[in-house]
Scaffold this motif. Sequence first.
Motif, PDB file in Angstrom:
ATOM      1  N   MET A   1       0.843  -1.194   0.000  1.00  0.00           N
ATOM      2  CA  MET A   1       0.000   0.000   0.000  1.00  0.00           C
ATOM      3  C   MET A   1       0.877   1.242   0.000  1.00  0.00           C
ATOM      4  O   MET A   1       1.960   1.262   0.608  1.00  0.00           O
ATOM      5  CB  MET A   1      -0.918   0.014   1.235  1.00  0.00           C
ATOM      6  N   THR A   2       0.422   2.279  -0.675  1.00  0.00           N
ATOM      7  CA  THR A   2       1.155   3.532  -0.711  1.00  0.00           C
ATOM      8  C   THR A   2       1.111   4.211   0.653  1.00  0.00           C
ATOM      9  O   THR A   2       0.252   3.917   1.484  1.00  0.00           O
ATOM     10  CB  THR A   2       0.551   4.473  -1.765  1.00  0.00           C
ATOM     11  N   GLU A   3       2.030   5.161   0.891  1.00  0.00           N
ATOM     12  CA  GLU A   3       2.060   5.857   2.169  1.00  0.00           C
ATOM     13  C   GLU A   3       0.907   6.850   2.306  1.00  0.00           C
ATOM     14  O   GLU A   3       0.409   7.097   3.406  1.00  0.00           O
ATOM     15  CB  GLU A   3       3.392   6.577   2.344  1.00  0.00           C
ATOM     16  N   THR A   4       0.501   7.453   1.193  1.00  0.00           N
ATOM     17  CA  THR A   4      -0.623   8.385   1.208  1.00  0.00           C
ATOM     18  C   THR A   4      -1.608   8.012   0.100  1.00  0.00           C
ATOM     19  O   THR A   4      -1.265   7.254  -0.814  1.00  0.00           O
ATOM     20  CB  THR A   4      -0.152   9.835   1.001  1.00  0.00           C
ATOM     21  N   PHE A   5      -2.787   8.567   0.191  1.00  0.00           N
ATOM     22  CA  PHE A   5      -3.826   8.253  -0.782  1.00  0.00           C
ATOM     23  C   PHE A   5      -4.801   9.423  -0.868  1.00  0.00           C
ATOM     24  O   PHE A   5      -4.869  10.266   0.032  1.00  0.00           O
ATOM     25  CB  PHE A   5      -4.560   6.962  -0.400  1.00  0.00           C
ATOM     26  N   ASP A   6      -5.558   9.459  -1.960  1.00  0.00           N
ATOM     27  CA  ASP A   6      -6.529  10.527  -2.195  1.00  0.00           C
ATOM     28  C   ASP A   6      -7.804  10.291  -1.385  1.00  0.00           C
ATOM     29  O   ASP A   6      -8.276   9.153  -1.250  1.00  0.00           O
ATOM     30  CB  ASP A   6      -6.913  10.607  -3.672  1.00  0.00           C
ATOM     31  N   ALA A   7      -8.341  11.387  -0.878  1.00  0.00           N
ATOM     32  CA  ALA A   7      -9.608  11.329  -0.149  1.00  0.00           C
ATOM     33  C   ALA A   7     -10.339  12.661  -0.315  1.00  0.00           C
ATOM     34  O   ALA A   7      -9.699  13.711  -0.436  1.00  0.00           O
ATOM     35  CB  ALA A   7      -9.371  11.051   1.336  1.00  0.00           C
ATOM     36  N   PHE A   8     -11.658  12.590  -0.324  1.00  0.00           N
ATOM     37  CA  PHE A   8     -12.484  13.801  -0.320  1.00  0.00           C
ATOM     38  C   PHE A   8     -12.833  14.074   1.136  1.00  0.00           C
ATOM     39  O   PHE A   8     -13.514  13.276   1.779  1.00  0.00           O
ATOM     40  CB  PHE A   8     -13.741  13.587  -1.154  1.00  0.00           C
ATOM     41  N   VAL A   9     -12.362  15.194   1.672  1.00  0.00           N
ATOM     42  CA  VAL A   9     -12.411  15.455   3.104  1.00  0.00           C
ATOM     43  C   VAL A   9     -13.246  16.705   3.392  1.00  0.00           C
ATOM     44  O   VAL A   9     -13.108  17.729   2.712  1.00  0.00           O
ATOM     45  CB  VAL A   9     -11.001  15.633   3.685  1.00  0.00           C
ATOM     46  N   LEU A  10     -14.073  16.619   4.423  1.00  0.00           N
ATOM     47  CA  LEU A  10     -14.809  17.763   4.948  1.00  0.00           C
ATOM     48  C   LEU A  10     -14.118  18.249   6.211  1.00  0.00           C
ATOM     49  O   LEU A  10     -13.817  17.450   7.105  1.00  0.00           O
ATOM     50  CB  LEU A  10     -16.248  17.366   5.292  1.00  0.00           C
ATOM     51  N   ARG A  11     -13.862  19.551   6.266  1.00  0.00           N
ATOM     52  CA  ARG A  11     -13.283  20.145   7.470  1.00  0.00           C
ATOM     53  C   ARG A  11     -14.131  21.337   7.884  1.00  0.00           C
ATOM     54  O   ARG A  11     -14.612  22.098   7.052  1.00  0.00           O
ATOM     55  CB  ARG A  11     -11.840  20.580   7.224  1.00  0.00           C
ATOM     56  N   ASN A  12     -14.297  21.498   9.184  1.00  0.00           N
ATOM     57  CA  ASN A  12     -15.062  22.615   9.729  1.00  0.00           C
ATOM     58  C   ASN A  12     -14.434  23.006  11.061  1.00  0.00           C
ATOM     59  O   ASN A  12     -14.665  22.362  12.076  1.00  0.00           O
ATOM     60  CB  ASN A  12     -16.531  22.226   9.910  1.00  0.00           C
ATOM     61  N   ASP A  13     -13.599  24.052  11.023  1.00  0.00           N
ATOM     62  CA  ASP A  13     -12.849  24.455  12.205  1.00  0.00           C
ATOM     63  C   ASP A  13     -12.748  25.976  12.240  1.00  0.00           C
ATOM     64  O   ASP A  13     -13.564  26.672  11.624  1.00  0.00           O
ATOM     65  CB  ASP A  13     -11.466  23.781  12.214  1.00  0.00           C
ATOM     66  N   ASP A  14     -11.756  26.491  12.937  1.00  0.00           N
ATOM     67  CA  ASP A  14     -11.609  27.946  13.064  1.00  0.00           C
ATOM     68  C   ASP A  14     -11.393  28.624  11.718  1.00  0.00           C
ATOM     69  O   ASP A  14     -11.690  29.818  11.569  1.00  0.00           O
ATOM     70  CB  ASP A  14     -10.443  28.276  13.996  1.00  0.00           C
ATOM     71  N   ALA A  15     -10.894  27.884  10.745  1.00  0.00           N
ATOM     72  CA  ALA A  15     -10.677  28.438   9.405  1.00  0.00           C
ATOM     73  C   ALA A  15     -11.931  28.365   8.543  1.00  0.00           C
ATOM     74  O   ALA A  15     -11.910  28.807   7.392  1.00  0.00           O
ATOM     75  CB  ALA A  15      -9.526  27.716   8.719  1.00  0.00           C
ATOM     76  N   GLY A  16     -13.019  27.806   9.083  1.00  0.00           N
ATOM     77  CA  GLY A  16     -14.265  27.708   8.338  1.00  0.00           C
ATOM     78  C   GLY A  16     -14.466  26.331   7.732  1.00  0.00           C
ATOM     79  O   GLY A  16     -13.687  25.394   7.963  1.00  0.00           O
ATOM     80  N   PHE A  17     -15.516  26.214   6.936  1.00  0.00           N
ATOM     81  CA  PHE A  17     -15.861  24.946   6.298  1.00  0.00           C
ATOM     82  C   PHE A  17     -15.125  24.817   4.974  1.00  0.00           C
ATOM     83  O   PHE A  17     -15.093  25.743   4.175  1.00  0.00           O
ATOM     84  CB  PHE A  17     -17.368  24.872   6.052  1.00  0.00           C
ATOM     85  N   ARG A  18     -14.517  23.634   4.741  1.00  0.00           N
ATOM     86  CA  ARG A  18     -13.871  23.323   3.458  1.00  0.00           C
ATOM     87  C   ARG A  18     -14.223  21.903   3.062  1.00  0.00           C
ATOM     88  O   ARG A  18     -14.428  21.042   3.922  1.00  0.00           O
ATOM     89  CB  ARG A  18     -12.338  23.419   3.527  1.00  0.00           C
ATOM     90  N   ALA A  19     -14.296  21.692   1.760  1.00  0.00           N
ATOM     91  CA  ALA A  19     -14.567  20.366   1.224  1.00  0.00           C
ATOM     92  C   ALA A  19     -13.757  20.194  -0.049  1.00  0.00           C
ATOM     93  O   ALA A  19     -13.859  21.008  -0.968  1.00  0.00           O
ATOM     94  CB  ALA A  19     -16.047  20.192   0.930  1.00  0.00           C
TER      95      ALA A  19
END
Length: 329
Positions: free
Chosen positions: A1-19
């Motif tokens: 398996m590779t060390e990293t991989f692609d993912a669609f991520v949702l983040r919602n923190d002090d920097a706001g919402f990102r997808a």
Amino acid sequence: MTETFDAFVLRNDDAGFRAGVEQLGFDDLPAGDVTVRVRYSSVNYKDGLACLPESPVVTAYPMVPGIDIAGTVAESSDPRFEVGKEVVAIGRGLGTAHFGGYAEYARLPGDWLEPLPPNLSLREAMALGTAGFTAALAIQRLEENGLEPGDGPVLVTGATGGVGSTAVNMLSGLGYEVAASTGKVDEHEFLRELGAAQILGREDVSAPGGPIDAELWAGAIDPVGGGTLGYLLSTTRYGGSVANCGLTGGSELSTTVLPFILRGVNLLGIDSVMCPADVRAALWLRLGSDLKPKYLTEGITHEVGLDGIPAVAGQILAGAIKGRTIVHL
């Protein structure tokens, strides 16, 4: 398996919402017995809700949405699932409380997994996904409550959506007389190709005429809810059943006890998220046999990559999606 991989991520923190698409590592994945190399996922209404900035379904951030998974086992401490085995998973907390299918790898408890059923490819399993499983569960519950081909027309509401389109095609394949309702006047031919013998407009089923009305339907599958569910309860024939599995038309229900005490109508609640393991396993087998839609990969299914998820998520919430959309990892 590779060390990293692609993912669609949702983040919602002090920097706001990102997808958006990011690189994750295996240390980012949640705990679980089995790591799956995801090949396909799909886009459901719940996935659309998950992608909203103020999501009503996501319980923690960051989150990888995607309530459906199909792939091959990459690592496992569960003896039921050896490396290389093809598996599927839907529901539970995937994509809302536990990282889901919009990533090249997923780690989850073995109890959430099912072996890929015979006669289904990984792509076909996700063309079904939660929507197809929900449609199948609704049909099975209607059958358990006495519905048989020849009893009369069975109405499917929201018929061009994921649950609706698969339900129309499944019911037709089983020999039922299928009626379909939709607000999309340009999709009538699509529904006829899937097996609908009668097509109604959304306005025809949007509200009941009274607590009880003309007896029209031997049964119904309803992903819409709201006024449509009230209409179905008032027009279902004596002893018939309505299987409700959604709320795209609203969560409020206006009705009376009259359909229940004068006509013996059954209102069946359909939950695919926490469906018991024995029911889930048996139903996946049926999805590979008598409940497999005839037009599953031809007319019902469309395909996108991770970068296509935001557009489809918005469209599914707006009711602008026809059939099923799968995500190819």
